[in-house]
Write a protein that holds these residues in place. Structure first.
Motif, PDB file in Angstrom:
ATOM      1  N   GLY B  40       0.785  -1.230   0.000  1.00 29.97           N
ATOM      2  CA  GLY B  40       0.000   0.000   0.000  1.00 29.97           C
ATOM      3  C   GLY B  40       0.819   1.284   0.000  1.00 29.97           C
ATOM      4  N   GLN B  41       2.117   1.149  -0.149  1.00 26.11           N
ATOM      5  CA  GLN B  41       3.012   2.310  -0.144  1.00 26.11           C
ATOM      6  C   GLN B  41       3.752   2.415  -1.463  1.00 26.11           C
ATOM      7  OE1 GLN B  41       3.114   4.324   2.706  1.00 26.11           O
ATOM      8  NE2 GLN B  41       1.494   2.941   3.407  1.00 26.11           N
ATOM      9  N   GLY B  42       4.324   3.591  -1.706  1.00 28.52           N
ATOM     10  CA  GLY B  42       5.221   3.728  -2.843  1.00 28.52           C
ATOM     11  C   GLY B  42       6.603   3.213  -2.489  1.00 28.52           C
ATOM     12  N   PRO B  43       7.437   2.964  -3.491  1.00 28.58           N
ATOM     13  CA  PRO B  43       8.806   2.525  -3.213  1.00 28.58           C
ATOM     14  C   PRO B  43       9.574   3.568  -2.397  1.00 28.58           C
ATOM     15  CG  PRO B  43       8.246   2.166  -5.527  1.00 28.58           C
ATOM     16  CD  PRO B  43       7.147   3.004  -4.944  1.00 28.58           C
ATOM     17  N   GLU B  44      10.426   3.085  -1.503  1.00 33.31           N
ATOM     18  CA  GLU B  44      11.279   3.972  -0.691  1.00 33.31           C
ATOM     19  C   GLU B  44      12.730   3.669  -0.991  1.00 33.31           C
ATOM     20  OE1 GLU B  44       9.093   4.763   3.480  1.00 33.31           O
ATOM     21  OE2 GLU B  44       9.634   2.679   3.104  1.00 33.31           O
ATOM     22  N   PHE B  45      13.501   4.726  -1.187  1.00 33.11           N
ATOM     23  CA  PHE B  45      14.917   4.606  -1.537  1.00 33.11           C
ATOM     24  C   PHE B  45      15.718   3.945  -0.424  1.00 33.11           C
ATOM     25  CE2 PHE B  45      18.922   5.778  -3.371  1.00 33.11           C
ATOM     26  CZ  PHE B  45      19.725   6.205  -2.336  1.00 33.11           C
ATOM     27  N   LEU B  46      16.597   3.018  -0.819  1.00 36.70           N
ATOM     28  CA  LEU B  46      17.509   2.394   0.146  1.00 36.70           C
ATOM     29  C   LEU B  46      18.958   2.816  -0.116  1.00 36.70           C
ATOM     30  CD1 LEU B  46      16.114  -1.268   0.267  1.00 36.70           C
ATOM     31  CD2 LEU B  46      15.732   0.560   1.923  1.00 36.70           C
ATOM     32  N   ILE B  47      19.456   2.553  -1.344  1.00 35.61           N
ATOM     33  CA  ILE B  47      20.879   2.758  -1.599  1.00 35.61           C
ATOM     34  C   ILE B  47      21.100   2.942  -3.096  1.00 35.61           C
ATOM     35  CG2 ILE B  47      21.314   0.264  -1.767  1.00 35.61           C
ATOM     36  CD1 ILE B  47      24.053   0.782  -0.398  1.00 35.61           C
ATOM     37  N   TYR B  48      22.153   3.703  -3.435  1.00 36.88           N
ATOM     38  CA  TYR B  48      22.507   3.983  -4.818  1.00 36.88           C
ATOM     39  C   TYR B  48      23.986   3.675  -5.017  1.00 36.88           C
ATOM     40  CZ  TYR B  48      24.376   7.448  -8.229  1.00 36.88           C
ATOM     41  OH  TYR B  48      25.055   8.090  -9.231  1.00 36.88           O
ATOM     42  N   PHE B  49      24.285   2.909  -6.066  1.00 36.44           N
ATOM     43  CA  PHE B  49      25.654   2.607  -6.449  1.00 36.44           C
ATOM     44  C   PHE B  49      25.990   3.319  -7.754  1.00 36.44           C
ATOM     45  CE2 PHE B  49      27.076  -0.799  -3.693  1.00 36.44           C
ATOM     46  CZ  PHE B  49      25.901  -1.331  -3.204  1.00 36.44           C
TER      47      PHE B  49
END
Lengths: 112, 114
Positions: B40-49
């Motif tokens: 029920g939520q939008g995607p949430e950022f975790l990590i960027y390479f």
């Protein structure tokens, strides 16, 4: 904290109807606004908007951004059952502009 | 490959166990991202390479979460001592460079912690 709010959260329409999905945002250092369609798990890219007042169009879908009022709309005309999906709005902000802040999405159901 | 590939597509694990989620980005894409989407939520950022290094890991919720990309291609998200609250769909995306255009998402891994 960056914030993206979508409305309505869900919507049921009949085939052939026109729908308008809303996205408002509060972010620091806005870069761009993006719309995605999520049918099962993978969101697929629809539009990226960076400038106010310029409509982006792809077939029956179109979108426009208002940077003064901080919102965007996604229009779908002559809806089809294949348009049933969750539509996600996301905003890129910050110096790198790679990180997206998503809204909760609008679940659209198109019934025959 | 033609798209972003994530394996497994579904993973059920017991609370307290260790899990690894794999992401194989589009060939030639230097930027790789992990997001987490709860119900029920939008995607949430975790990590960027960018390449092999984690350019931004500010979204990782705590030190139980870790991600690597040793050769600048495949990435693995590792979760230690899993908790029921970790249950979510973990999405990976890649792009030709560290910008949001050209972002292509994989189909995700649905993790269920029981």
């Amino acid at each position: 904290e960056d914030k993206v709010v979508q409305s309505p959260l869900s919507l049921v329409v009949h085939e052939g109807d026109t729908v308008t999905l809303n996205c408002s945002y509060e972010v620091t250092n806005f870069r761009s606004l993006l719309w995605y369609k999520q049918e099962k798990k993978a969101p697929t890219f629809l539009f990226m908007l960076t400038s106010s007042g310029i409509e982006k169009k792809s077939g029956r879908l179109s979108s426009i951004l208002d940077k003064k009022e901080l919102f965007s709309i996604l229009n779908i005309t002559a809806t089809q059952t294949g348009d049933s999906a969750v539509y996600l709005c996301a905003v890129a902000s910050g110096a790198g502009s790679y990180q997206l802040t998503f809204g909760k999405g609008t679940k659209l159901s198109v019934i025959p | 490959g033609a798209g972003v590939s994530q394996t497994p597509s579904n993973k059920v694990t017991e609370k307290g166990k260790y899990v690894e989620l794999r992401c194989d980005p589009i060939s030639g894409h230097t930027a790789l991202y992990w997001y987490r989407q709860s119900l029920g939520q939008g995607p949430e950022f975790l990590i960027y390479f960018q390449g092999t290094g984690a350019a931004d890991d500010s979204g990782l919720p705590n030190d139980r979460f870790f991600a690597v990309r040793p050769e600048g291609s495949v990435s693995t998200l590792k979760i230690q001592r899993t908790e029921r609250g970790d249950s979510a769909v973990y999405l990976c995306a890649s792009s030709p460079q560290g910008r949001n255009y050209g972002y292509t998402f994989g189909s995700g891994t649905r993790l269920t912690v029981v």
